[in-house]
Design an enzyme around this catalytic site. Structure first.
Site, PDB file in Angstrom:
ATOM      1  N   ARG A  79     -45.960 -31.769  24.943  1.00 33.44           N
ATOM      2  CA  ARG A  79     -44.963 -32.956  25.104  1.00 33.44           C
ATOM      3  C   ARG A  79     -43.471 -32.749  25.535  1.00 33.44           C
ATOM      4  NH1 ARG A  79     -49.322 -34.435  22.445  1.00 33.44           N
ATOM      5  NH2 ARG A  79     -48.784 -32.694  21.397  1.00 33.44           N
ATOM      6  N   THR A  80     -42.989 -31.895  24.928  1.00 33.35           N
ATOM      7  CA  THR A  80     -41.476 -31.614  24.928  1.00 33.35           C
ATOM      8  C   THR A  80     -41.258 -31.058  26.272  1.00 33.35           C
ATOM      9  OG1 THR A  80     -40.862 -31.344  22.533  1.00 33.35           O
ATOM     10  CG2 THR A  80     -39.175 -30.536  23.967  1.00 33.35           C
ATOM     11  N   LYS A 109     -31.633  -9.243  16.121  1.00 30.53           N
ATOM     12  CA  LYS A 109     -31.748  -7.938  16.431  1.00 30.53           C
ATOM     13  C   LYS A 109     -31.381  -7.392  17.903  1.00 30.53           C
ATOM     14  CE  LYS A 109     -35.018  -7.034  12.727  1.00 30.53           C
ATOM     15  NZ  LYS A 109     -36.594  -6.835  12.645  1.00 30.53           N
ATOM     16  N   ARG A 130     -36.734 -23.654  23.684  1.00 32.23           N
ATOM     17  CA  ARG A 130     -37.693 -23.709  22.277  1.00 32.23           C
ATOM     18  C   ARG A 130     -37.562 -22.353  22.087  1.00 32.23           C
ATOM     19  NH1 ARG A 130     -42.820 -27.213  20.970  1.00 32.23           N
ATOM     20  NH2 ARG A 130     -41.169 -28.760  20.955  1.00 32.23           N
ATOM     21  N   HIS A 158     -35.038 -30.493  15.759  1.00 34.77           N
ATOM     22  CA  HIS A 158     -35.812 -30.839  17.112  1.00 34.77           C
ATOM     23  C   HIS A 158     -35.335 -32.112  17.375  1.00 34.77           C
ATOM     24  CE1 HIS A 158     -38.398 -31.260  20.161  1.00 34.77           C
ATOM     25  NE2 HIS A 158     -39.497 -31.251  19.640  1.00 34.77           N
TER      26      HIS A 158
HETATM   27  N1  ASP Z   1     -44.463 -31.160  18.430  1.00 34.02           N
HETATM   28  C1  ASP Z   1     -43.566 -31.293  17.270  1.00 34.02           C
HETATM   29  C2  ASP Z   1     -42.681 -29.719  17.110  1.00 34.02           C
HETATM   30  O1  ASP Z   1     -42.509 -29.240  18.100  1.00 34.02           O
HETATM   31  C3  ASP Z   1     -44.289 -31.464  16.011  1.00 34.02           C
HETATM   32  C4  ASP Z   1     -45.406 -30.217  15.601  1.00 34.02           C
HETATM   33  O2  ASP Z   1     -45.622 -29.394  16.388  1.00 34.02           O
HETATM   34  O3  ASP Z   1     -46.044 -30.606  14.492  1.00 34.02           O
HETATM   35  O4  ASP Z   1     -42.204 -29.822  16.112  1.00 34.02           O
END
Ligand code: ASP
Length: 331
Positions: A79-80, A109, A130, A158
């Site tokens: 999703r992100t 490091k 991420r 997040h």
């Molecule tokens: N998609 C969310 C996260 O990246 C929640 C999860 O992974 O449980 O933190």
């Protein structure tokens, strides 16, 4: 107004926490929910509503034509990453998607993260990152001249998820003040819980946390809630709180964070939201989940109008469109 692009490069020196955001967000990093005030939340939610209207009416706009987003994900994401890519596309910009097979070494490091960031910023105008290590997005921001958005830093934060979560609460229930919020599941490793709980401290809410002992909310988040003098309860049992809450925020147990998988097995199936449990919930309340779900919400709950998790997910794209436009100075 802070203009990152005109600031001197940090030459690899860490400069600590991202500052509070100016209302326009132009050229600023989005690293932590601690940067937000109620005022700039209202601002960005207003822009997100405009983005929704544009998408519903015409699908896309050329607001960010010519702009490039680099999306670099060292951890899995559906999703992100997809919503940031869709957001940039609907705004007329383009994306460098580095979301698969990324190899990394420890930020503390090695130099691979700063070098990657330096590379990407010479091609892109804004970077979403991420990474599995807490604090990595801040480190990226310290090295970068271009704005960095934290798409999840390990068990840390997040922030864009918390923004879309809060946006969803406002859209669904029409207010945040006065709400009773239940958070269930992996409160220890769930970064979305950490960010949303912190963000909710800006409002007058009551918290009910539900988890097994080993997955309780970290002390620093709990202390932040206590510092705001907000009422808070902790329990192991969802049925104790289900009839009281306006928001039930369910999370999956974060398997990938466990050093000992036998511990994960012990807690993985503790909580499952079923239609039977929902019978005790208020008529006007919402069930949320950052997704993916791996068994915590029965599929039979999906048809309940109080199940807001798919609407929440859709809101992510509007909210991320708003953030991209604002940080690139076009909101
Ligand atoms: N998609 C969310 C996260 O990246 C929640 C999860 O992974 O449980 O933190």
């Amino acid at each position: 107004m802070t203009d990152k692009q005109n600031a001197p490069a940090n030459n690899g020196k860490k400069v600590g926490r991202a500052p509070k955001l100016d209302n326009g967000f132009y050229s600023q990093d989005i690293i932590s929910v601690s940067q937000f005030t109620r005022e700039n939340l209202e601002y960005i939610f207003g822009v997100a509503e405009e983005m929704r209207a544009i998408v519903k009416r015409v699908g896309s706009t050329d607001l960010l034509k010519g702009s490039v987003l680099a999306c670099v994900f060292y951890e899995p994401s559906t999703r992100t990453s997809a919503s940031f890519i869709a957001a940039m596309s609907r705004l007329g910009g383009t994306v460098i998607p580095i979301t698969q097979g990324v190899q990394f070494s420890s930020v503390s490091k090695g130099e691979s993260l700063p070098d990657t960031i330096r590379t990407l910023e010479s091609y892109a105008d804004i970077i979403v990152i991420r990474h599995p290590e807490m604090g990595s997005a801040q480190i990226a921001a310290d090295y970068a001249r271009k704005p960095i958005i934290n798409g999840g830093d390990g068990v840390g934060e997040h922030p864009t998820q918390a923004l879309l979560d809060l946006f969803t609460i406002e859209e669904e229930l029409g207010r945040v003040d006065g709400l009773n919020v239940g958070m269930v599941g992996d409160l220890r490793y769930g970064r979305t819980v950490h960010s949303l709980a912190r963000l909710l401290c800006l409002y007058d809410v009551q918290f009910n946390f539900v988890s097994p002992e080993i997955l309780r909310l970290p002390l620093d988040v709990m202390n932040e809630i206590r510092n705001h003098d907000l009422p808070v309860s902790e329990t192991y049992d969802v049925s104790e709180i289900i009839s009281d809450v306006d928001v039930l925020y369910i999370t999956r147990v974060q398997k990938e964070r466990f050093a000992d998988l036998s511990q994960y097995e012990e807690v993985r199936d503790l909580y499952v939201l079923t239609p039977e449990l929902m019978e005790d919930a208020k008529e006007k309340m919402i069930v949320m989940h950052p997704l993916p779900r791996v068994g915590e919400i029965s599929y039979a709950v999906d048809s309940d109008p109080r199940a807001a998790y798919f609407r929440q997910m859709e809101n992510g794209m509007y909210l991320r469109m708003a953030l991209l436009a604002a940080v690139l100075g076009k909101a």
